[in-house]
Design an enzyme around this catalytic site. Structure first.
Site: not given
Length: 390
Positions: A33, A63, A102, A132, A163-165, A188
């Site tokens: 990436q 980002c 992304k 995301h 994507n996310g959580d 994360r």
């Protein structure tokens, strides 16, 4: 996390033909990436990625951190979807690797452009798009909007990666099935639980003991020593990254599906405030934890420095556990008190509420940056740290 089939764009005139690159069941795929804003930089990165053994190149246009957006990269590129698509088309045309992108939903709630961007990227020859489920302005303050991610996935022929959580294998499975995404991405969550991919692959949870987690962390040490060198110079280089990892690793809690599965469907676990211990999983308060375990859950930066040093210097996993027990016994209560006095409970911007302080189930307030003061140069580089987390 899924069995993926990427497409490699081959531009011929105005028509895009796609040669398929498959991931066989059980096979791992390695991607590289990057953040860039020009075709030439993207092509150069693709060549380096291929030389490094990568099978695809991912361009991060999601980002939200100032360190990226001030250079016109990351989520700043969502402001000009056509320019973004033009860049991706140029990179994809000359890249020997499939190019994925992304993105986030948009710049803010009033500028949700994800549908347009996905359409442009599809026509530009992107092999897949990771969405995301937040805007750039939201950063990590609110739960990801998986309903919108699902809408995008169902409205396009483009492979969509949600994507996310995602913190547990059962959340990953549920999000993929419910959204209709081709695959899901853990960010994360993988920093908190590096073994989440193995859990997903095997379809079962792993609730490691303290000793087992120390073994995982020392494996990271071995990789760093191999890369940077097992000497003082190598240690100095590794220290830019290594203690920082415990700002995530300390958030690990055992989250068996039988106990947390229902709650995870109401609110993502990575965004849920939790106490140091939980009686529902057989933990009888801080005093019931071993000193090493208690230390590994400590949020104080000084504890992270001490943990990193103990793991680096230990000659074996057993030696590391012994050192962590001693450090915990001598210092963890003072560090915990300092955290309570300084309000260093979990919050959404730090990757969720997992941490000390605050009732289970309460959402974190969120704050900018990583709050890593008191660690030399890293304390002033919160945007850089979050760039790594994103």
């Amino acid at each position: 996390m899924s069995e993926m089939a990427f497409t490699k764009p081959l531009l011929k005139g105005d028509r895009v033909e796609r040669a398929r690159l498959y991931k066989a069941p059980g096979e791992q795929m390695f991607g590289f990436q990057v953040a860039c804003k020009t075709i030439s930089d993207g092509i150069a990165a693709s060549k380096l990625a291929k030389e490094g053994g990568a099978q695809f190149l991912d361009i991060n246009c999601g980002c939200p951190i100032y360190e990226a957006t001030r250079r016109g990269m990351g989520s700043a590129m969502l402001r000009k979807p056509r320019a973004l698509a033009k860049m991706v088309a140029g990179i994809a045309a000359d890249s020997e690797l499939p190019v994925t992108v992304k993105i986030r939903l948009g710049e803010n709630d009033k500028k949700i452009v994800v549908d347009t961007v996905v359409d442009y990227l599809h026509r530009a020859g992107a092999a897949a798009v990771t969405v995301h489920g937040r805007t750039a302005e939201q950063r990590y303050k609110k739960a990801a909007d998986w309903a919108k991610v699902g809408e995008v996935a169902r409205s396009t022929a483009m492979p969509i990666i949600g994507n996310g959580d995602i913190l547990t294998h059962y959340e990953a499975h549920a999000r993929r099935v419910e959204s209709g995404c081709t695959a899901v991405m853990a960010g994360r969550g993988a920093l908190i639980k590096p073994w989440i991919f193995q859990e997903y692959k095997e379809g079962r949870e792993w609730l490691p003991t303290t000793d087992e987690r120390v073994g995982v962390y020392r494996l990271l040490v071995s990789y760093m020593k191999e890369h940077f060198g097992d000497d003082e110079r190598g240690r100095k280089k590794a220290w830019y990254f290594f203690p920082w990892h415990f700002d995530f690793l300390n958030r690990y809690r055992p989250l068996p599906e039988a106990v947390y599965g229902a709650a995870s469907r109401e609110h993502p676990l990575i965004m849920t405030r939790m106490d140091l211990t939980d009686a529902r999983v057989g933990e009888a308060g801080p005093e019931g934890l071993g000193w090493a375990e208690r230390l590994l859950r400590c949020e104080h930066p000084d504890a992270h420095e001490a943990i990193a040093a103990a793991l680096w210097d230990a000659g074996s996993d057993a030696d590391a556990v012994t050192a962590l027990e001693r450090i915990g016994r001598e210092g963890v209560e003072a560090w915990e008190e300092a955290v309570r006095a300084g309000g260093r409970g979990g919050d959404a911007a730090r990757g969720g509420g997992l941490g000390v302080g605050g009732p289970a189930g309460a959402e974190g307030e969120g704050r900018e940056g990583g709050g890593r003061g008191g660690r030399g140069g890293r304390g002033s580089r919160n945007d850089d740290a979050e760039l790594e987390r994103g």
